[in-house]
Write an enzyme that holds these catalytic residues in place. Structure first.
Site, PDB file in Angstrom:
ATOM      1  CB  SER A   1      -0.956  -0.047   1.197  1.00 32.35           C
ATOM      2  OG  SER A   1      -1.981   0.898   1.061  1.00 32.35           O
TER       3      SER A   1
ATOM      4  CD  GLU B   1      -5.150  -4.385  -3.717  1.00 30.32           C
ATOM      5  OE1 GLU B   1      -5.227  -4.019  -2.546  1.00 30.32           O
ATOM      6  OE2 GLU B   1      -4.112  -4.827  -4.234  1.00 30.32           O
TER       7      GLU B   1
ATOM      8  CG  HIS C   1      -5.679  -2.522   0.562  1.00 34.08           C
ATOM      9  ND1 HIS C   1      -4.882  -2.409  -0.563  1.00 34.08           N
ATOM     10  CD2 HIS C   1      -5.116  -1.718   1.490  1.00 34.08           C
ATOM     11  CE1 HIS C   1      -3.892  -1.576  -0.318  1.00 34.08           C
ATOM     12  NE2 HIS C   1      -3.998  -1.145   0.922  1.00 34.08           N
TER      13      HIS C   1
END
Length: 534
Positions: A212, A337, A439
């Site tokens: 991320s 995600e 995610h």
């Protein structure tokens, strides 16, 4: 006896004595390591060693708030490094095992080192430096999710780092140049370069890994000469490069809103430094972009800034122009995600009319091309699922394809691509992610920390976790995920003439999922917020 000769002999005697003591400690006490700033004492477990909370810079508080990181002050006694340190200033919302249970502080520039039990200064082991994510406002490396035990058991040294977040790390004004959080990362990499040999690591075989915002950081390091000499391979998990780093004008605009909200004049650095950590965090939370301005900036209001010195350009631009650092690289993403971001953005249903309005805001010139591929739900139904698909493709999957292909066009080093699709058998803490691969879902498997995260996985999932960790260990060791520890399938590199993706599930397979994709073809024409317009 001549006075000068006496002093010289005394000096030699002291140094010989210290050298003998240093040698004794090194050879007989595995809990002791010698950094350039002083000796530290960690913990020796049955299978590995761990050194928690090693300072790599002075505490960035008081007069050092909004200053570049400075080397630690050397110490003379052996420093205890047996407990983790507090996370950097933040309001963490990532949940148990990902937010620190110890607390929060501006005094946070520490790192944790996990090594094999028998590692010594002659071991020359590969090193992974992990940069945690959290939208550049939350997160820390000192949590159970990133425990490095499994890597240490496979003869890899893992280093988890921290860096300043939010306004503490990325405020930019005429007096405050910003990018301090990014420079903290550079400082941690520099520390590894200078000190990791004392723990058994090879400073010339360092893999930089992030997820991320951590992966966004990795992509940014691939553009910067400040950090380039400190790592030799890269791993990027779920990097939302479409959002883009801030330009100076945008960063200054957010910073001025913050300063006005905290009650200081824009040129009064003493006032800013006089505010408490909580006052800074309170004012930081009041800064929001307008919906009709740049709604995607809400994902990372505070982030690294392109200043043409430390950070020369957007990572997507660097890939397009062939100016990204040419090192072995793993790039990939997770199937679903964007779900948690979309459902956090709107906790009630999004109606078709609202959905079309949002699409027109994000894609003002391309909505006629986008809507047929991502059609609104029928009247009365929720458009959050289709919005999640669109945002997943725009922020992660399709820009990933764009970045990957441009990267390979200009690279001589091998590049590997993956798509993680596995849905865990355990219930997700965020209800919309139940039955999905959201995610960050993959991290506890790659780190093999699922038990620390209280995830009761099936035997097949535990085997998958072993395999995923092996891929990373092999890559860090040999710059090839297939060579070394056993893996279930051969993971071929992407080349100029062959697209191949490792599809990660309990039965992983390799397929070409990037060549023919109408949705990504259409999103490529948005030029990802015009970052890569011809």
């Amino acid at each position: 006896m001549n006075k000068i000769l006496f002093i010289t002999l005394l000096f030699l005697f002291i140094n010989i004595s210290l050298a003998k003591r240093r040698s004794y400690l090194t050879n007989t006490d595995a809990s002791i390591a010698f950094t350039e700033y002083g000796a530290i004492k960690g913990l020796v477990r049955d299978t590995h060693r761990v050194f928690y909370g090693i300072p790599f810079a002075q505490p960035p508080e008081g007069r050092l708030r909004w200053e570049v990181p400075i080397d630690p002050i050397p110490w003379t006694n052996i420093k205890e490094t047996t407990t983790q340190k507090k996370q950097c200033a933040q309001r963490c919302n990532l949940g148990p095992g990902v937010c620190s249970s110890i607390g929060t502080s501006e005094d946070c520039l520490y790192l944790d080192v996990f090594t094999p039990k028998d590692a010594n200064p002659d071991s020359n082991l590969p090193v992974i430096v992990y940069c945690p994510g959290g939208a550049f406002t939350v997160g820390t490396g000192a949590v159970p999710l990133y425990d490095g035990t499994k890597f240490a058991q496979s003869n890899v040294i893992l280093v988890n780092i921290n860096y300043r977040l939010g306004t503490f790390g990325f405020l930019r004004t005429d007096l405050i140049p910003g990018n301090y959080g990014f420079l903290d990362q550079v400082k941690a990499l520099e520390w590894v370069n200078k000190n990791i040999a004392a723990f058994g690591g090879n400073k010339n075989k360092v893999t930089l890994w992030g997820e991320s915002a951590g992966a966004f950081s990795v992509a940014t390091h691939l553009t910067s000469t400040y950090s380039r000499q400190y790592f030799h391979a890269a791993i990027s998990f779920s990097s939302p490069l479409t959002i883009g780093l801030k330009d100076k004008a945008t960063a200054r605009g957010f910073s001025e809103k913050f300063i006005d909200n905290i009650g200081c004049k824009r040129d009064d650095l003493s006032c800013l430094r006089g505010k408490s950590m909580e006052e800074v965090l309170d004012a930081q939370e009041t800064v929001r972009p307008g919906l009709t301005d740049s709604p995607l900036d809400a994902f990372t209001i505070w982030s690294p800034v392109i200043d043409e010195v430390i950070i020369p350009m957007q990572p997507l631009v660097a890939a397009k122009l062939g100016k990204a650092y040419d090192v072995p690289t793993i790039i990939g993403n997770v199937k679903d995600e964007a779900i948690q971001f979309v459902y956090a953005f709107s906790q009630s249903i999004i109606k078709p009319l609202e959905y079309r309005f949002l699409v027109s805001i994000v894609f003002p010139l391309q909505q006629s091309n986008i809507l047929p591929l991502y059609p609104a739900a029928p009247i009365g139904q929720d458009c959050r699922p289709i919005l999640s698909e669109l945002m997943n493709d725009y922020l992660f999957r399709c820009q990933d394809r764009y970045y990957l292909n441009r990267f390979v066009d200009h690279h001589n080093s091998p590049v590997y691509h993956y798509n993680y699709v596995h849905v865990k058998s355990t219930e997700h803490a965020f209800e919309p992610c139940d039955g999905k691969s959201c995610h960050g879902n993959e991290l506890s498997l790659f780190f093999n920390t699922y038990e620390k995260m209280n995830e009761n996985l099936t035997p097949d999932e535990r085997e998958l976790a072993e395999d995923l960790n092996n891929y990373i260990v092999n890559f860090a060791t040999n710059h090839n995920p297939n060579t070394g520890l056993p893996v279930p399938v051969n993971w071929p590199a992407v080349t100029k003439t062959r697209n191949s993706t490792l599809i990660i599930d309990v039965d992983p397979v390799v397929r070409d999922v990037t060549t023919n994709d109408a949705r990504c073809d259409a999103l490529d024409l948005t030029y990802y917020r015009n970052q890569v317009r011809p």
